[in-house]
Design a protein around this motif. Sequence first.
Motif, PDB file in Angstrom:
ATOM      1  N   ALA A  64      -4.654  -5.671 -11.841  1.00 23.67           N
ATOM      2  CA  ALA A  64      -3.279  -5.544 -11.344  1.00 23.67           C
ATOM      3  C   ALA A  64      -2.745  -6.893 -10.911  1.00 23.67           C
ATOM      4  CB  ALA A  64      -3.259  -4.570 -10.162  1.00 23.67           C
TER       5      ALA A  64
ATOM      6  N   VAL B 251       6.103   7.163  -5.195  1.00 22.85           N
ATOM      7  CA  VAL B 251       4.848   6.833  -5.867  1.00 22.85           C
ATOM      8  C   VAL B 251       3.787   7.807  -5.376  1.00 22.85           C
ATOM      9  CG1 VAL B 251       3.115   5.053  -6.257  1.00 22.85           C
ATOM     10  CG2 VAL B 251       5.510   4.428  -5.958  1.00 22.85           C
TER      11      VAL B 251
ATOM     12  N   GLN C 177       8.702   0.710  -1.417  1.00 20.81           N
ATOM     13  CA  GLN C 177       7.572   0.536  -2.325  1.00 20.81           C
ATOM     14  C   GLN C 177       8.089   0.212  -3.716  1.00 20.81           C
ATOM     15  OE1 GLN C 177       4.966   3.999  -2.056  1.00 20.81           O
ATOM     16  NE2 GLN C 177       5.681   4.300   0.035  1.00 20.81           N
ATOM     17  N   THR C 178       7.349  -0.600  -4.413  1.00 17.85           N
ATOM     18  CA  THR C 178       7.769  -0.958  -5.772  1.00 17.85           C
ATOM     19  C   THR C 178       7.445   0.165  -6.733  1.00 17.85           C
ATOM     20  OG1 THR C 178       5.643  -2.007  -6.196  1.00 17.85           O
ATOM     21  CG2 THR C 178       7.392  -3.418  -5.362  1.00 17.85           C
ATOM     22  N   ILE C 179       8.354   0.350  -7.690  1.00 19.39           N
ATOM     23  CA  ILE C 179       8.117   1.282  -8.795  1.00 19.39           C
ATOM     24  C   ILE C 179       8.536   0.541 -10.061  1.00 19.39           C
ATOM     25  CG2 ILE C 179       8.779   3.452  -9.866  1.00 19.39           C
ATOM     26  CD1 ILE C 179       9.234   4.566  -7.086  1.00 19.39           C
TER      27      ILE C 179
ATOM     28  N   CYS D 149      -1.160  -9.234  -8.331  1.00 18.60           N
ATOM     29  CA  CYS D 149      -1.347  -9.228  -6.883  1.00 18.60           C
ATOM     30  C   CYS D 149      -0.368 -10.166  -6.183  1.00 18.60           C
ATOM     31  CB  CYS D 149      -2.774  -9.647  -6.530  1.00 18.60           C
ATOM     32  SG  CYS D 149      -4.004  -8.418  -6.972  1.00 18.60           S
TER      33      CYS D 149
ATOM     34  N   PRO E 127       2.012  -3.725  -9.022  1.00 14.96           N
ATOM     35  CA  PRO E 127       1.665  -2.303  -9.190  1.00 14.96           C
ATOM     36  C   PRO E 127       2.573  -1.409  -8.348  1.00 14.96           C
ATOM     37  CG  PRO E 127      -0.003  -3.445  -7.907  1.00 14.96           C
ATOM     38  CD  PRO E 127       0.905  -4.494  -8.448  1.00 14.96           C
ATOM     39  N   ASP E 128       2.760  -0.200  -8.837  1.00 17.22           N
ATOM     40  CA  ASP E 128       3.562   0.768  -8.102  1.00 17.22           C
ATOM     41  C   ASP E 128       2.976   0.994  -6.709  1.00 17.22           C
ATOM     42  OD1 ASP E 128       5.052   0.976 -10.336  1.00 17.22           O
ATOM     43  OD2 ASP E 128       4.272   2.931 -10.960  1.00 17.22           O
ATOM     44  N   GLY E 129       3.877   1.131  -5.749  1.00 18.42           N
ATOM     45  CA  GLY E 129       3.433   1.442  -4.389  1.00 18.42           C
ATOM     46  C   GLY E 129       3.194   0.231  -3.524  1.00 18.42           C
ATOM     47  N   THR E 130       3.420  -0.984  -4.055  1.00 16.92           N
ATOM     48  CA  THR E 130       3.244  -2.166  -3.212  1.00 16.92           C
ATOM     49  C   THR E 130       4.331  -2.200  -2.140  1.00 16.92           C
ATOM     50  OG1 THR E 130       2.334  -3.347  -5.097  1.00 16.92           O
ATOM     51  CG2 THR E 130       3.060  -4.676  -3.223  1.00 16.92           C
ATOM     52  N   LEU E 131       3.930  -2.473  -0.940  1.00 15.73           N
ATOM     53  CA  LEU E 131       4.892  -2.442   0.169  1.00 15.73           C
ATOM     54  C   LEU E 131       5.756  -3.692   0.164  1.00 15.73           C
ATOM     55  CD1 LEU E 131       5.697  -0.869   2.794  1.00 15.73           C
ATOM     56  CD2 LEU E 131       4.307  -2.555   3.995  1.00 15.73           C
TER      57      LEU E 131
ATOM     58  N   ALA F 164      -4.591  -3.851  -4.687  1.00 18.76           N
ATOM     59  CA  ALA F 164      -3.508  -3.179  -5.394  1.00 18.76           C
ATOM     60  C   ALA F 164      -3.478  -1.684  -5.091  1.00 18.76           C
ATOM     61  CB  ALA F 164      -3.668  -3.393  -6.888  1.00 18.76           C
TER      62      ALA F 164
ATOM     63  N   LEU G 106      -0.620   0.733   2.720  1.00 18.30           N
ATOM     64  CA  LEU G 106      -0.166   0.498   1.353  1.00 18.30           C
ATOM     65  C   LEU G 106      -0.663  -0.860   0.884  1.00 18.30           C
ATOM     66  CD1 LEU G 106       3.514   1.705   1.622  1.00 18.30           C
ATOM     67  CD2 LEU G 106       1.761   2.701   0.160  1.00 18.30           C
ATOM     68  N   PRO G 107      -0.643  -1.120  -0.422  1.00 17.44           N
ATOM     69  CA  PRO G 107      -0.978  -2.474  -0.895  1.00 17.44           C
ATOM     70  C   PRO G 107      -0.063  -3.507  -0.254  1.00 17.44           C
ATOM     71  CG  PRO G 107      -0.856  -0.934  -2.728  1.00 17.44           C
ATOM     72  CD  PRO G 107      -0.379  -0.197  -1.522  1.00 17.44           C
ATOM     73  N   ARG G 108      -0.628  -4.567   0.191  1.00 20.34           N
ATOM     74  CA  ARG G 108       0.067  -5.704   0.813  1.00 20.34           C
ATOM     75  C   ARG G 108       0.636  -5.365   2.190  1.00 20.34           C
ATOM     76  NH1 ARG G 108      -2.278  -8.764  -2.725  1.00 20.34           N
ATOM     77  NH2 ARG G 108      -0.901 -10.531  -2.295  1.00 20.34           N
TER      78      ARG G 108
ATOM     79  N   TRP H 258      -0.391   8.939  -5.762  1.00 21.93           N
ATOM     80  CA  TRP H 258      -1.707   8.489  -6.213  1.00 21.93           C
ATOM     81  C   TRP H 258      -2.615   9.688  -6.348  1.00 21.93           C
ATOM     82  CZ3 TRP H 258       1.232   5.814  -2.695  1.00 21.93           C
ATOM     83  CH2 TRP H 258       1.448   4.452  -2.923  1.00 21.93           C
TER      84      TRP H 258
ATOM     85  N   GLU I 291      13.726  -0.481  -4.137  1.00 19.82           N
ATOM     86  CA  GLU I 291      15.096  -0.312  -3.670  1.00 19.82           C
ATOM     87  C   GLU I 291      15.114   0.542  -2.417  1.00 19.82           C
ATOM     88  OE1 GLU I 291      17.029   1.591  -6.990  1.00 19.82           O
ATOM     89  OE2 GLU I 291      16.952   3.522  -5.943  1.00 19.82           O
TER      90      GLU I 291
END
Lengths: 333, 1130
Positions: free
Chosen positions: A224, B861, A285-287, A226, A264-268, B911, B944-946, B863, A292
């Motif tokens: 992924a 999202v 979270q990113t999708i 990072c 990756p999806d779900g990154t804060l 991730a 969450l990631p990050r 999982w 947004e």
Amino acid sequence: MRQGTGTWRQATALLLTLLALLLTGCARRGQAATPAWDGVLRISAPPLAHAGETVSVLVEGAAPDGAEVTLTVMLGYGPHVYRAQMIRGAAALAIPAADTREAGAATLVAGVGAARASTSLNIVAGPTTTLSEPLVGPRSICVGELDHSLATVIASDQYDNAPADGTGLTLHLSYPDGSLAALELRTRGGMAWAPLVGHRRAGTVAVGATSGGAHSSDADMSVAACVPTPFSLRAVPPGLPADGRQILTLRTSPITDSYANPLPDGTLITFLVAAPSGELRIPAQTIGGVAEVTLRAPQEPGTASVRAIILGVESAPLEIVFSSMGGLAPLHR
Amino acid sequence: MDTTRTATARLRRGPPRLIALLPPALTTPIQVNPQLLLALALALAYHCSLSFFTFGRTYDAFVHIFFADHYARAWFDHWDYRWYTGFTMTSYPPGSQQTIALLAKFVGLRTGFVFTQTFAVLMVTVGAYRFACVWASEEAAGYAALLAVFSSSITETIHVFGQLPTMFSLGFLLNTLPFVYRWVREGKLRYLYLAWVGNAATTAGHHVTTLFGAIFFVAPVIVLALVESLREPHPGEPSAHPATLTWANLRPVLVRRVRRVLPSTIRAGVYGVGLVALLLLVVLPYWLWSKADPITQVSIPHASRDSFIKNINAGLVFWLVPYGLTLVGLPYAFYKGMTTKAWPMTLSLAMLVFLGTGGTTPFPKLLLGGAFDVLTLDRFTFWATITVLPLLGEFVRSLRHGNLARYVREQFGYSMLRIVQTSLLISYVVMSVWTSSLTQFRKFQPAAIDVDPIVTFLAKDEHWRWRYMTLGFGDQVAWLGSQTTATSVDGNYHSARRLPELTSTPVERLEGAKYSGIPGIGSLQQFMAVPDKYNLKFIFSNDQFYDPLLYFSGWHRLQRLENGIMVWERADIPALPEVLPRKEIPSFQRVMWGLVPMGALIIAMLSMGAYTARHLLRARRRWKAETEPELLGDRTQSSLGHWLVPDWAARRGWALFHILHPYITGPWRWVDGLLLRWSALPPGSDGGRPVPWQFWQIWLERIPWPRPAAPTARQVRSMIILGIALLGTAYGISRYLKAARTPTAVLQAYYDDLDFRRFDAAYARLDPLARPTYDQYLINLSLQGGLVASYGKLANVAVDVRQTSQIAATAEVTATWITALKTYPTYRTHEMHLRDGAWTITPDPPETDRPAEMFVRRPEVAWNTPAAGSGADLGPVPPASDRPEIQVLSSRLVRHDMRYSVVGELVNLDADPGDLTVTAILFDPKSAELSRYNAQSVISHKLLPREITPFRVDFEGVAGTMITKTLSPSFDPTAFTPPDLSSPVASFVVYAKAVVTQRDLRRDLSLYNLRITRDDAGYAALSGTLYNHGTVEATIPELLLTYYDQGGQVAWVDARFVERSVRQQTSLDFSVRLTPRDQVETLRDSGAGYSNQRSAGVTSAISRDERLALPPDLGYDSLRVSLNTFNGGT
């Protein structure tokens, strides 16, 4: 008197019953042993055999014909005993294939009467027939050369014996961009392992192994993105009347790493809004690499400055004007 | 002709009175007391049939079923792993439970329990009859058996408390007492044998019954026997009686009595020695366990020790209900008992009644001393209602056709007598039926839970490899325990608790921790915070009260089972080792435990059955012999002893006895002869008639005792009318005081209605001119969710009426709400108006913050880890899951409010989202570990990631160990037990680990308008608005406040729970007080942080842009606010 006699009868009966129970535990005596032959005995067997092979053993000595020969094979999982009779000073015995399936050192002891002779036998694993699914850990790593995972494969022959150290094994890697790679490995203690890196494309890396005619099933490793690169923001619509009701959408540009892989999806990601009424913190979270959030229009007109941050990586600021109710901002969709 | 006449005369005269099932007058060959037969039939029909429906709601039934299940699985194994991380079965006498286990082989555990309970009831019924025969007439004994069947105390014991061993052992004890009496009086060895085997069986069922039964049941019987022996002239005794007592004839008179009573006394002593020996021998492993592993636990509070005046409910359950209608006959019982031979038993009754009053007076505690806090005193009341049965039998006899009946008939007429008799009979039965259904009216237990889905859950995917716990199950936890081999840290037999977290607190069960105040919640919090210490992975919750505590301790909801039970799981818990520790005992003890108690029961049942059968057959044989002598043959040749032992052996044995006999009886004959000689009066002392040697009786007769006449009918009627009037007046005053006469009373009642969800009653207290419709009112209430409204329990309401007039008032209400996380005070102002003579509340205006009127789309999202629900979860870390890379950014050891804490920050660099476990350990200067604890509620466990989270590890000692020194006993969820640090803290480390998770990853709340303000008291506060931009209500928002010092390092971390929920697309203002720096003492600036990632480029500075600058007077540089939200509806 009659009553007392009855009591004694019952007590004696109980005693007799107990005595009868105790007597049932007695056993008869054993027989005396016959004199044993005690001469020179020789044993011969191949020093090496493959797992699952029949092994022939020859026992020689001056023992009389018909004397019983006992062959004890001491393996790692316990002893096996075989018997034969001496005929003209020799006895041929065979260790069946079913008893040589476990690889390892074995000691063979032959006995006739009181005489003993011994030799050793090394049973080695057969060709590799089984490979475990590669054990990959961690299961997900970052794109690039800095992050590592480790793949480990366990090899065995048809009887689950570990192959000899140094047995060859190939690790096959299938990357998300379609490229393939093969790593030649040698086993040690029945295992072979190799470090893995993520290369440049995010996705799933399939990891498999072959050795001789044996194939393993594939394991998956996730690669992924990072570390994001700087990104931008935009607002839809770009402004709103300050009515305290309407909602505006803040959206990032596609957030990627330095190899153009989307995060990756779900990154804060946190949107920081500096509005006239105070600071705002809006998590998202990113999708598909884009994040947004919605922003409710304030009740007081003014300009808000928006930034977004992913773990220290910051976007360029965006200005949003919330106009007074008298002069509505044009809607841009 | 002569033979027939003799037989008829014999039948009329009857045999000597037997304390078996034989009536004194034999009119038929084997006639049994008809009342007793009726009682047995009623007991069978009533209690057996009812037990099938009631035992599931009792307190103890499932506990005994659990024990029985153990014996059914492994009879000779003394160790059970399933509760309290393992406990020994030798901690409770096994008789009744092993009986269930035997029956369970044929009919199952539940039916086995009912059958055993029914057997116990039948034994008690027969025992009540036999016991009553010692003290009262034959007819009264029959009534005593009938009264026992419908005794409210027995009914309560069976159908409310489910106390099987108490009933089981009492049955044997009561049946034993006549044999004790006859042994002491007559000295026949068979009575001694029967008394001893009865005591052995009693002990096998319940050793406490033997122990206290020896005092309250056996001792009066022995006293009676001794007194009767004292009064009965000895055969061969000199017949001369002194005219007056002088010094010269005093010794012969006394020695004469000594000679009468000495054999009985020796027999009583022999019996007593055997009783003690049996008490020790039958449950020897229990005594050895008690000695080796004494119960050093904090005693469990029990309402039977309360004052029944202050705790009315306790008085109802432990005093009024057990006595029931017995209270009507109690004065008669005492009068009758003290004026007849039953006075020893009446004294015992008085003592039991006295001890059964619990803490109503200080005297039982003074008498019992330390035992007061260990014993459950309702047991004394129960025994009192048993000892009174013979005298109540006399009461019934008297009311039926004795003095009482004559009095009522003469004073009130025959009709009134029938009315009194009938009404008492009906009331007695109704009281029993009402008691049996008490659990229907007052719910002592949660609704019945189908445990099958839980059992299935524990069995699948090897979930039994971890420990589990239940919440809100009541005593059904024992039924669940009996249906699975999975282990739990909790249990339902508090004497067997072993973990110090449990034994140091008065918490009976963790699953009902909220009823135990600080110790309860304190213990539970430790298990929630450090579950890895106990391999505790699953919690089955039947009580939403604990949801906030579970969530903020890092647990997540796994699934809701089909029985409605929510399964909570804690990730990353190590599985139990293959071999669990157990405490061994010698083999002989295990064999004894498996054989001796059950052997004692079997021998007792066979012996008592044989005795009864023998007497019945003897009576029949006697009747046969007298009516048809030619039919009687020689029976002796057919016995088993005759068949096995030849005549010569029997003769020689008997001859041996004759040889030894003189050596045994010789010394006694010498002593008896000596006493006989000393009994002779001096010459000339014979007065011809006996003179009582109890000289005080002569004095007492001289006192002019008042002897009032029996009350007339008019007096009785007047007293009844007066009593009714007094009770009515008291009730009216009580109602008036409780009525809505003041604004304070109305508001308190309103809050009480809201707390108990009595919304219709609460609505009725609103101003009819201003209130909305009832449906709209319910809608308005439904919009008020959150920690207080949904998970809080009202603890206190203080009303301050500020401004009032004739028809209007303004009141300030301070309500204190208890939640599993903390105590919340709420402050509200209510306008009130007087409408039609009653104060009413002006309803609150409807909520103005409504969501924007638009259809909201929101991508999310999701999982999925293969471990969840795939059946592949076979290890501590499922093979397909991963450990996300996390890094500890900083850590610091501080002290705040006298409490050690480690604060810091960590980040998820992976991730994948992670479920965190953060552990901090303190070391002394020699690097020896001082204490370790996990971050509990001051952390965001799911990252969450990050994402960055602060953490704070608050060190605690074993819950409850310091309660009495540091904390008040009232409920305070924020209270803690400080760790016992034997050395100064020299260093510390932080361990952080994570596994991939898919749960509780919503981040729907935003922070708006953050600003630093000052509250009314001048303290700095963080104010702002929470806005929910998601599609799910944020039920309990938690604000995590990370304070940074000037060096950018974490100086302190606060957690603030927002009391109200934030509905989707709405906002909520908040203001929380900040902690000044001078309240936080830094002890160690940096500790070692261990995690699976250490990236040099990632430091605390990465969150710098998210921080708010703080005023300099607070002592910090900046503040970072993060959110952790519990979504209750998902």
